[in-house]
Design an enzyme around this catalytic site. Structure first.
Site, PDB file in Angstrom:
ATOM      1  N   SER A   1       0.778  -1.283   0.058  1.00  0.00           N
ATOM      2  CA  SER A   1       0.064   0.212   0.055  1.00  0.00           C
ATOM      3  C   SER A   1       0.977   1.216   0.068  1.00  0.00           C
ATOM      4  O   SER A   1       1.796   1.302   0.707  1.00  0.00           O
ATOM      5  CB  SER A   1      -0.830   0.010   1.041  1.00  0.00           C
ATOM      6  OG  SER A   1      -1.672   1.219   1.325  1.00  0.00           O
TER       7      SER A   1
ATOM      8  N   VAL B   1       7.461   2.403   4.134  1.00  0.00           N
ATOM      9  CA  VAL B   1       8.501   1.491   3.048  1.00  0.00           C
ATOM     10  C   VAL B   1       7.976   1.673   1.546  1.00  0.00           C
ATOM     11  O   VAL B   1       8.594   1.977   0.589  1.00  0.00           O
ATOM     12  CB  VAL B   1       8.889   0.241   3.467  1.00  0.00           C
ATOM     13  CG1 VAL B   1       9.630  -0.577   2.533  1.00  0.00           C
ATOM     14  CG2 VAL B   1       9.381   0.161   4.819  1.00  0.00           C
ATOM     15  N   CYS B   2       6.511   1.494   1.597  1.00  0.00           N
ATOM     16  CA  CYS B   2       6.016   1.666  -0.089  1.00  0.00           C
ATOM     17  C   CYS B   2       6.084   3.100  -0.196  1.00  0.00           C
ATOM     18  O   CYS B   2       6.492   3.316  -1.622  1.00  0.00           O
ATOM     19  CB  CYS B   2       4.505   1.154   0.403  1.00  0.00           C
ATOM     20  SG  CYS B   2       4.313  -0.464   0.673  1.00  0.00           S
ATOM     21  N   ASP B   3       5.867   4.207   0.580  1.00  0.00           N
ATOM     22  CA  ASP B   3       6.091   5.332  -0.035  1.00  0.00           C
ATOM     23  C   ASP B   3       7.564   5.690  -0.343  1.00  0.00           C
ATOM     24  O   ASP B   3       7.892   6.209  -1.598  1.00  0.00           O
ATOM     25  CB  ASP B   3       5.848   6.232   1.267  1.00  0.00           C
ATOM     26  CG  ASP B   3       5.977   7.757   0.915  1.00  0.00           C
ATOM     27  OD1 ASP B   3       7.114   8.271   0.831  1.00  0.00           O
ATOM     28  OD2 ASP B   3       4.754   8.381   1.042  1.00  0.00           O
TER      29      ASP B   3
ATOM     30  N   THR C   1       8.468   3.857  -3.871  1.00  0.00           N
ATOM     31  CA  THR C   1       7.471   4.386  -5.207  1.00  0.00           C
ATOM     32  C   THR C   1       8.914   5.982  -5.384  1.00  0.00           C
ATOM     33  O   THR C   1       8.662   6.162  -6.547  1.00  0.00           O
ATOM     34  CB  THR C   1       6.271   4.724  -4.635  1.00  0.00           C
ATOM     35  OG1 THR C   1       5.821   3.390  -4.558  1.00  0.00           O
ATOM     36  CG2 THR C   1       5.565   5.242  -5.999  1.00  0.00           C
TER      37      THR C   1
END
Length: 173
Positions: free
Chosen positions: A59, A64-66, A69
């Site tokens: 998500s 970490v996803c932020d 990306t």
């Protein structure tokens, strides 16, 4: 019957089950159907002739996803028009668009696996316990052969950023 791979990955040390096959370098990348927005779907063929770096995150609204990306968005600037970076998550398309606007992310294409988790099942990264996709990175060449794979063993860790970018650059040379 869909393959399940128990205890091949963890979330904060707790085992999780990944659904789907374990893809390897040299495999043909499976086709996919993902949502670009609520009404528009795209497939692997929509990126024909391009090198595809596919960054998979659970998500966008997690740290970490932020970071993952944003990092690949920065890398996209140096890779040129023969490369497309796709970020796949189970977030709704309008949540992806909101996040990209707030984060200033404009070089990656966000695609949503929210409808039926078909990408996760096909690429072997669907987390059975959460109906989210496990953090992973795939590099797929112009002929849709997989040239790099990293499926994280621990969901909360960062992927290796240098290796997939190096794989892309090697395909460009």
């Amino acid at each position: 019957m869909t393959q399940e791979r128990a205890s091949v990955a963890t979330f904060k040390g707790n085992p999780i089950t990944l659904v789907g096959p374990e893809l390897k370098v040299g495999d043909t990348a499976p086709d996919f159907r993902l949502n670009k927005n609520l009404l528009e779907e795209v497939t692997l063929q929509d990126f024909a002739g391009k090198i595809k770096l596919i960054s998979v995150v659970p998500s966008l609204d997690t740290g970490v996803c932020d970071a993952q990306t944003r990092r690949f968005n920065q890398e996209a600037a140096d890779l040129g028009d023969d490369v497309v970076i796709l970020t796949v998550s189970a977030d709704l398309p309008f949540a992806q668009a909101r996040w990209c606007g707030a984060a200033g992310v404009d070089r990656v294409v966000t695609l949503s696996d929210y409808k039926d988790n078909a990408f996760g099942k096909t690429y072997g990264v669907l987390i059975k316990e959460f109906a989210l996709d496990q953090r992973a990175v795939f590099v797929v060449d112009q002929d849709n052969k997989i040239r790099y794979v990293e499926v994280l063993k621990e969901m909360s860790e960062h992927p290796d950023y240098e290796k997939p970018v190096a794989a892309v650059k090697e395909l460009l040379s």
